[in-house]
Structures are given as C-alpha cells and as structure tokens.
Design a protein around this motif. Structure first.
Motif, PDB file in Angstrom:
ATOM      1  N   VAL A  90       0.336  -3.187  -7.997  1.00 19.64           N
ATOM      2  CA  VAL A  90       0.737  -4.231  -7.052  1.00 19.64           C
ATOM      3  C   VAL A  90      -0.069  -5.491  -7.344  1.00 19.64           C
ATOM      4  O   VAL A  90      -1.242  -5.421  -7.693  1.00 19.64           O
ATOM      5  N   HIS A  91       0.599  -6.624  -7.222  1.00 22.15           N
ATOM      6  CA  HIS A  91      -0.089  -7.906  -7.361  1.00 22.15           C
ATOM      7  C   HIS A  91      -0.267  -8.457  -5.953  1.00 22.15           C
ATOM      8  O   HIS A  91       0.651  -9.045  -5.385  1.00 22.15           O
ATOM      9  N   GLY A 118       0.815  -1.214   0.000  1.00 17.73           N
ATOM     10  CA  GLY A 118       0.000   0.000   0.000  1.00 17.73           C
ATOM     11  C   GLY A 118       0.843   1.256   0.000  1.00 17.73           C
ATOM     12  O   GLY A 118       0.565   2.207  -0.751  1.00 17.73           O
ATOM     13  N   SER A 119       1.889   1.283   0.804  1.00 23.81           N
ATOM     14  CA  SER A 119       2.714   2.491   0.909  1.00 23.81           C
ATOM     15  C   SER A 119       3.487   2.752  -0.378  1.00 23.81           C
ATOM     16  O   SER A 119       3.601   3.904  -0.812  1.00 23.81           O
ATOM     17  N   VAL A 120       4.021   1.700  -1.023  1.00 22.70           N
ATOM     18  CA  VAL A 120       4.777   1.937  -2.259  1.00 22.70           C
ATOM     19  C   VAL A 120       3.853   2.326  -3.406  1.00 22.70           C
ATOM     20  O   VAL A 120       4.223   3.119  -4.278  1.00 22.70           O
ATOM     21  N   LEU A 121       2.629   1.810  -3.390  1.00 24.67           N
ATOM     22  CA  LEU A 121       1.663   2.190  -4.422  1.00 24.67           C
ATOM     23  C   LEU A 121       1.226   3.636  -4.227  1.00 24.67           C
ATOM     24  O   LEU A 121       1.142   4.420  -5.185  1.00 24.67           O
ATOM     25  N   GLU A 122       0.991   4.005  -2.979  1.00 28.88           N
ATOM     26  CA  GLU A 122       0.542   5.365  -2.678  1.00 28.88           C
ATOM     27  C   GLU A 122       1.620   6.395  -3.014  1.00 28.88           C
ATOM     28  O   GLU A 122       1.315   7.504  -3.476  1.00 28.88           O
ATOM     29  N   ARG A 123       2.882   6.053  -2.808  1.00 26.96           N
ATOM     30  CA  ARG A 123       3.977   6.972  -3.091  1.00 26.96           C
ATOM     31  C   ARG A 123       4.401   6.972  -4.563  1.00 26.96           C
ATOM     32  O   ARG A 123       5.284   7.727  -4.951  1.00 26.96           O
TER      33      ARG A 123
END
Length: 327
Positions: free
Chosen positions: A197-198, A186-191
């Motif tokens: 993400v899979h 979630g954090s890497v997708l949000e940033r």
C-alpha cells in the motif's frame, strides 16, 4: 457560466453519498454577509481530509486565526478530495483542504472545473508518504514492486505519479495499481488483496502499529523530494464572487502554515483531533513540509512530472493556477 463535472461512472457512486452529506451540512452559508470592508462571506465550508497535510487548517481554527480575519470556518470530513468535487463545483463547499494537486490540475486543463490554489498545504518530506508491505513479505526493495499490486488512494494521481518516478529512477518497472481509500488500506493489505500500500500519514504510522507493516520505499526519494502534494483549492467563481473572503482565508492559512512549519508541537497537538492518530504517536509520524508561501517554481516541477507521465496533455502556467490577491 454553468459548470458541468464529468466524472467516470465508477466515481459517481462513490461521490453521491459524500455529496449528499456535504450538501446537508452546509445549506444557507451563501446568505452570510460580511461587515463593510471585511470578507463578503463569513461562513466558509471546507471539505477536509484526515491527513497531516491539513494540520494548518485545524491550527488556524484552534488559534482563532480565521476569526481574526472575520471568518467562521467549518470542516466537513471527506476521505478523498475527489469526493468533494461535485459540491465544490456547485458552490456547496467553498474550499477543499488537503486537495491533491494532480486531480485539480487535470480538472483545470480539461475544463471540467476551473480550480485555483488558494495556498499550498504540504510538500513531500521524508516518510510522510511511504510504500508499506506486510512484515513477512518477500518484497525487500523498490525493484521488487515491479508488477505487484499496490493500493493507492486514487488511481493516476500523486501516489502513482511519485512512485512511478522513483521506480523509474531506480531502473524498475511499474506496479499494478488498485484504488483503495486510505482508511481501508490496512484491511486489504492484511487479507492479501494487494502486495503493498502507498499510504500517507497518519495512516503510515497506524499501519506500522496495527499490522507491523514495514517500509520498502520512502515516498520522498529522488526525484520527487520536496514536491508539492496538496493544498487548499477553490474555484475561479468563488474568488471572483468573494475576493476579500478568499484573501482573508489565504492570510489565515498562511499564518497557520508558518506555525506548523516552525512548531512541530502545534501539529502534534492538532492531529488527534481530526485523525485516528493517538497523542502518544503523533511525535513519531513523518510530517510533510508546510510551505508558508506558494511557489510557482515548485508547482512547475509537479506539472512537468505530470506531463512526462501523460497526466497532462499540455503545460499549465503555474502562476495562473496560484491565487494572488489584488493589491
């Protein structure tokens, strides 16, 4: 036989802390002795992932199915099954629950660890493993993922294997994969560090709730629908040393799998106890299929797909991988 585990340097640091925790939490379990005629070893340490795949493990504990078999099963949470490999290799963990089959089939082929599948845990099912993007992403369909950065829990594993097959079927090229543990997706997708993400459940539902992420690929699309994904894995050494214990564990898990397969309410009740999914949301998540018995034919599908993508160099006999108790 002395087992040597050969992990890449990047994985050594990731496993060191987890291994230390596992070792600290399970010392002395080898001292247990079962009753005459019962399991040779009573206390079993299971490294368990926070995934819907292992609902049967917790159902079996809640309903005392292990206790009926004379077993005292204890769970040590881990975020990636590969993190528990060193502890499994050294007998400090007896079973890994939610173990992705790709890693363990590779380990068996390479001789790094002689693994055996005690029981299948989960097969692919609609929306239990999806590719998600931010709500405002320009990625609208599977073809748009070509060349994009996609987070997976472990590189060259079940997620990339299935997504490569799905995109290939659609005539699309492959994305660029980045290794990110499920809880951090979630954090890497949000940033914006990755384009997609899979994720697997219950993280799919959590990401949709928290980030309003949307699905661009149902992970159960052709040609990977119903594919075996994960299960309960131990070693040949454990089975040889504790055959009655292995058979007892398998019976209890099979009974719990039967409950999970027929009673969704039982799964929904179990999930909040070991995942971050809230009780009210458990009814909405996509669940895997919970096979009651393991299938060599289904495992052969996975092996063939791995061979096609060069994740295995030779065919493995699925019947030799699946544990069958002596009559």
């Amino acid at each position: 036989m002395r087992v040597q585990l050969r992990l890449p340097p990047a994985k050594l640091a990731a496993t060191a802390t987890v291994t230390a925790v596992l070792l600290a939490g399970c010392g002395g379990s080898d001292q247990d002795s079962g009753a005459p005629g019962g399991p040779e070893k009573k206390t079993i340490m299971v490294a368990g992932l926070p995934l819907a795949d292992v609902a049967a493990l917790h159902i079996a504990m809640d309903r005392e199915l292990f206790a009926k078999e004379g077993l005292d099963v204890r769970v040590q949470p881990v975020q990636q099954s590969v993190q528990a490999l060193p502890a499994l290799a050294h007998g400090q963990v007896d079973v890994i629950g939610g173990a992705n089959f790709v890693t363990f089939l590779q380990a068996r082929e390479k001789g790094t660890l002689a693994t055996r599948v005690l029981a299948e845990g989960a097969r692919n099912a609609p929306h239990m493993m999806d590719v998600l993007v931010p709500s405002d992403s320009t990625i609208k369909e599977p073809r748009d993922l070509e060349g994009k950065k996609v987070a997976v829990n472990i590189l060259n594993n079940i997620q990339s294997l299935t997504l490569n097959a799905t995109l290939g079927k659609a005539g699309a090229g492959r994305p660029e994969y980045r290794q990110v543990p499920f809880p951090q997706m979630g954090s890497v997708l949000e940033r914006g560090q990755v384009d997609a993400v899979h994720a697997a459940e219950p993280f799919v539902t959590a990401l949709k709730r928290e980030l309003k992420a949307r699905t661009v690929v149902d992970g159960n699309a052709a040609p990977v629908a119903g594919l075996p994904l994960s299960g309960y894995v131990t070693t040949d050494t454990f089975i040889d040393k504790y055959p009655k214990t292995a058979a007892a564990f398998q019976r209890a898990i099979s009974a719990a799998q039967a409950v999970a397969a027929k009673d969704r309410d039982a799964v929904e009740k179990a999930l909040p106890g070991y995942t971050k999914i809230k009780p009210a949301e458990a009814a909405a998540i996509g669940l895997p299929d919970y096979p009651v018995t393991s299938s060599a034919a289904q495992l052969k599908r996975l092996i063939s797909l791995m061979r096609a993508q060069k994740l295995l160099t030779k065919d493995l006999d699925p019947a030799a991988v699946l544990y069958q108790p002596a009559e």
